[in-house]
Motif scaffolding. Structure first.
Motif, PDB file in Angstrom:
ATOM      1  N   VAL A   1      11.381  11.669 -13.830  1.00  0.00           N
ATOM      2  CA  VAL A   1      11.344  11.902 -12.407  1.00  0.00           C
ATOM      3  C   VAL A   1       9.890  12.119 -11.999  1.00  0.00           C
ATOM      4  O   VAL A   1       9.159  12.862 -12.635  1.00  0.00           O
ATOM      5  N   ALA A   2       9.507  11.457 -10.910  1.00  0.00           N
ATOM      6  CA  ALA A   2       8.146  11.583 -10.388  1.00  0.00           C
ATOM      7  C   ALA A   2       8.232  12.078  -8.951  1.00  0.00           C
ATOM      8  O   ALA A   2       8.414  11.293  -8.033  1.00  0.00           O
ATOM      9  N   PRO A   3       8.113  13.392  -8.722  1.00  0.00           N
ATOM     10  CA  PRO A   3       8.338  13.959  -7.397  1.00  0.00           C
ATOM     11  C   PRO A   3       7.548  13.321  -6.261  1.00  0.00           C
ATOM     12  O   PRO A   3       8.073  13.098  -5.193  1.00  0.00           O
ATOM     13  N   VAL A   4       6.292  13.008  -6.443  1.00  0.00           N
ATOM     14  CA  VAL A   4       5.494  12.445  -5.355  1.00  0.00           C
ATOM     15  C   VAL A   4       5.995  11.065  -4.960  1.00  0.00           C
ATOM     16  O   VAL A   4       5.955  10.680  -3.797  1.00  0.00           O
ATOM     17  N   VAL A   5       6.520  10.317  -5.899  1.00  0.00           N
ATOM     18  CA  VAL A   5       7.016   8.968  -5.622  1.00  0.00           C
ATOM     19  C   VAL A   5       8.220   9.017  -4.681  1.00  0.00           C
ATOM     20  O   VAL A   5       8.497   8.059  -3.962  1.00  0.00           O
ATOM     21  N   ASP A   6       8.900  10.145  -4.619  1.00  0.00           N
ATOM     22  CA  ASP A   6      10.059  10.289  -3.731  1.00  0.00           C
ATOM     23  C   ASP A   6       9.717  10.104  -2.259  1.00  0.00           C
ATOM     24  O   ASP A   6      10.609   9.861  -1.450  1.00  0.00           O
ATOM     25  N   ILE A   7       8.450  10.213  -1.883  1.00  0.00           N
ATOM     26  CA  ILE A   7       8.091  10.035  -0.478  1.00  0.00           C
ATOM     27  C   ILE A   7       8.175   8.574  -0.049  1.00  0.00           C
ATOM     28  O   ILE A   7       8.238   8.278   1.131  1.00  0.00           O
ATOM     29  N   ALA A   8       8.151   7.658  -0.993  1.00  0.00           N
ATOM     30  CA  ALA A   8       8.145   6.229  -0.668  1.00  0.00           C
ATOM     31  C   ALA A   8       9.559   5.740  -0.345  1.00  0.00           C
ATOM     32  O   ALA A   8      10.512   6.056  -1.048  1.00  0.00           O
ATOM     33  N   ASN A   9       9.676   4.976   0.722  1.00  0.00           N
ATOM     34  CA  ASN A   9      10.940   4.350   1.084  1.00  0.00           C
ATOM     35  C   ASN A   9      11.060   3.000   0.394  1.00  0.00           C
ATOM     36  O   ASN A   9      10.111   2.518  -0.225  1.00  0.00           O
ATOM     37  N   HIS A  10      12.224   2.384   0.537  1.00  0.00           N
ATOM     38  CA  HIS A  10      12.508   1.120  -0.136  1.00  0.00           C
ATOM     39  C   HIS A  10      12.060  -0.074   0.691  1.00  0.00           C
ATOM     40  O   HIS A  10      12.301  -0.135   1.891  1.00  0.00           O
ATOM     41  N   ALA A  11      11.402  -1.032   0.051  1.00  0.00           N
ATOM     42  CA  ALA A  11      11.093  -2.333   0.639  1.00  0.00           C
ATOM     43  C   ALA A  11      11.992  -3.352  -0.052  1.00  0.00           C
ATOM     44  O   ALA A  11      12.174  -3.298  -1.274  1.00  0.00           O
ATOM     45  N   ASP A  16       7.170  -7.259   0.517  1.00  0.00           N
ATOM     46  CA  ASP A  16       7.274  -6.388   1.699  1.00  0.00           C
ATOM     47  C   ASP A  16       6.738  -4.977   1.439  1.00  0.00           C
ATOM     48  O   ASP A  16       6.551  -4.211   2.374  1.00  0.00           O
ATOM     49  N   ALA A  17       6.522  -4.635   0.184  1.00  0.00           N
ATOM     50  CA  ALA A  17       6.046  -3.291  -0.166  1.00  0.00           C
ATOM     51  C   ALA A  17       4.565  -3.153   0.169  1.00  0.00           C
ATOM     52  O   ALA A  17       3.817  -4.127   0.136  1.00  0.00           O
ATOM     53  N   ASN A  18       4.153  -1.927   0.493  1.00  0.00           N
ATOM     54  CA  ASN A  18       2.731  -1.681   0.730  1.00  0.00           C
ATOM     55  C   ASN A  18       2.138  -0.748  -0.327  1.00  0.00           C
ATOM     56  O   ASN A  18       0.989  -0.345  -0.242  1.00  0.00           O
ATOM     57  N   ALA A  19       2.949  -0.426  -1.337  1.00  0.00           N
ATOM     58  CA  ALA A  19       2.484   0.425  -2.430  1.00  0.00           C
ATOM     59  C   ALA A  19       3.253   0.060  -3.702  1.00  0.00           C
ATOM     60  O   ALA A  19       4.303  -0.585  -3.641  1.00  0.00           O
ATOM     61  N   VAL A  20       2.701   0.463  -4.828  1.00  0.00           N
ATOM     62  CA  VAL A  20       3.339   0.236  -6.124  1.00  0.00           C
ATOM     63  C   VAL A  20       3.263   1.514  -6.944  1.00  0.00           C
ATOM     64  O   VAL A  20       2.408   2.369  -6.699  1.00  0.00           O
ATOM     65  N   VAL A  21       4.143   1.629  -7.905  1.00  0.00           N
ATOM     66  CA  VAL A  21       4.114   2.743  -8.845  1.00  0.00           C
ATOM     67  C   VAL A  21       3.606   2.181 -10.163  1.00  0.00           C
ATOM     68  O   VAL A  21       4.126   1.185 -10.663  1.00  0.00           O
ATOM     69  N   GLU A  22       2.573   2.800 -10.686  1.00  0.00           N
ATOM     70  CA  GLU A  22       1.983   2.335 -11.939  1.00  0.00           C
ATOM     71  C   GLU A  22       1.960   3.471 -12.954  1.00  0.00           C
ATOM     72  O   GLU A  22       1.976   4.641 -12.583  1.00  0.00           O
ATOM     73  N   GLY A  40       0.494   6.405  10.196  1.00  0.00           N
ATOM     74  CA  GLY A  40       1.849   6.458  10.735  1.00  0.00           C
ATOM     75  C   GLY A  40       2.813   5.451  10.116  1.00  0.00           C
ATOM     76  O   GLY A  40       4.016   5.532  10.334  1.00  0.00           O
ATOM     77  N   GLU A  41       2.303   4.504   9.349  1.00  0.00           N
ATOM     78  CA  GLU A  41       3.170   3.511   8.694  1.00  0.00           C
ATOM     79  C   GLU A  41       3.853   4.167   7.503  1.00  0.00           C
ATOM     80  O   GLU A  41       3.224   4.925   6.758  1.00  0.00           O
ATOM     81  N   GLU A  42       5.130   3.884   7.320  1.00  0.00           N
ATOM     82  CA  GLU A  42       5.811   4.476   6.177  1.00  0.00           C
ATOM     83  C   GLU A  42       5.346   3.818   4.886  1.00  0.00           C
ATOM     84  O   GLU A  42       4.971   2.643   4.867  1.00  0.00           O
ATOM     85  N   ILE A  43       5.338   4.595   3.818  1.00  0.00           N
ATOM     86  CA  ILE A  43       4.972   4.083   2.502  1.00  0.00           C
ATOM     87  C   ILE A  43       6.232   3.482   1.894  1.00  0.00           C
ATOM     88  O   ILE A  43       7.277   4.129   1.834  1.00  0.00           O
ATOM     89  N   ARG A  44       6.140   2.222   1.458  1.00  0.00           N
ATOM     90  CA  ARG A  44       7.311   1.528   0.932  1.00  0.00           C
ATOM     91  C   ARG A  44       6.992   0.873  -0.410  1.00  0.00           C
ATOM     92  O   ARG A  44       5.999   0.170  -0.541  1.00  0.00           O
ATOM     93  N   ILE A  45       7.845   1.149  -1.378  1.00  0.00           N
ATOM     94  CA  ILE A  45       7.784   0.483  -2.673  1.00  0.00           C
ATOM     95  C   ILE A  45       9.091  -0.276  -2.844  1.00  0.00           C
ATOM     96  O   ILE A  45      10.084   0.027  -2.199  1.00  0.00           O
ATOM     97  N   CYS A  46       9.076  -1.261  -3.702  1.00  0.00           N
ATOM     98  CA  CYS A  46      10.308  -2.006  -3.970  1.00  0.00           C
ATOM     99  C   CYS A  46      11.013  -1.329  -5.143  1.00  0.00           C
ATOM    100  O   CYS A  46      10.505  -1.329  -6.261  1.00  0.00           O
TER     101      CYS A  46
END
Length: 107
Positions: A1-11, A16-22, A40-46
């Motif tokens: 579990v990576a707590p900070v990654v929970d802020i990202a919504n689904h793309a 369509d994503a604007n961020a990645v988890v590495e 103001g743009e939401e952070i979205r990962i696939c």
């Protein structure tokens, strides 16, 4: 579990994503912008290019007009406490199995 990654919504797709988890150093993970993200743009990962059934059982939501398919099936809540407990156990097991398969390990 990576707590900070929970802020990202689904793309819906990686495009369509604007961020990645590495993978970071040691056992850390890094949430990294894949392009400029406007204020103001939401952070979205696939989470994965999944149909609605997999999104529902792995993450608890579905998408209207999901480009990866999946019917919007009606699901009726359990009508007794015993069935509700069984429902929760089943969902927990499916989520655990999904996380393990995504991580490449057996449940």
């Amino acid at each position: 579990v990576a707590p900070v990654v929970d802020i990202a919504n689904h793309a819906c797709s990686r495009a369509d994503a604007n961020a990645v988890v590495e993978e970071g150093e040691g056992s850390s993970v890094v949430l990294k912008a894949s392009r400029t993200i406007a204020r103001g743009e939401e952070i979205r990962i696939c989470y994965g290019e999944y149909g609605n059934e997999q999104l529902l059982f792995a993450y608890g939501f579905v998408l209207d007009g999901n480009p990866h398919g999946g019917t919007m099936c009606p699901i009726f809540p359990p009508d007794t406490p015993a069935r509700a407990a069984l429902w929760r156990c089943g969902l927990q097991a499916m989520r655990r199995e999904q996380r393990c398969s995504m991580a490449g390990v057996s449940p």
